[in-house]
Design a protein around this motif. Structure first.
Motif: not given
Length: 129
Positions: A63, A67, A72, A129
């Motif tokens: 995570s 994050g 991403k 997302w």
């Protein structure tokens, strides 16, 4: 009598910035680049899979890594690479079966590959997302 043909002098070096590739050529190059990118980043993807499936502590690591906005963005690029490689692979399979080898059909199929891969990337990216 013999005919004399005047040959155009060949360039000594290739000016890559002056070459204008047709769209099917661009799709072909992107297919190769996306395949190489997926192969080179496979260890990173396996690391993320390991972190996500291990224990609750390793999921926290997953995570934290996912994050990060740069990660991403990298994962969104990998998603596009996968989808483009998949769609272009289907196109090349059809070309190998001699379907759509005419110029107009080849151009249309390359447009479809680019459009479908970008649209699917946006849809899946927004859902994730």
């Amino acid at each position: 009598m013999s005919e004399v043909t005047v040959r155009k002098p060949r360039p000594k070096h290739l000016a890559l910035n002056q070459i204008r590739l047709p769209l099917p050529g661009i799709v072909s190059i992107l297919h190769r680049i996306s395949g190489a990118g997926l192969f080179l980043l496979l260890p990173f993807l396996l690391f993320l899979l390991d972190r996500s499936l291990g224990s609750p502590q390793t999921f926290e690591t997953f995570s934290a890594v996912v994050g990060n906005p740069l990660v991403k963005l990298l994962l969104l690029g990998l998603l596009w690479a996968y989808l483009h490689h998949f769609c272009a692979g289907i196109r090349f399979l059809l070309l190998d079966m001699h379907k759509g080898t005419e110029l107009a059909a080849a151009r249309k199929s390359s447009q479809i590959v680019l459009a479908v891969s970008i649209v699917l990337t946006l849809i899946i990216g927004v859902k994730l997302w």
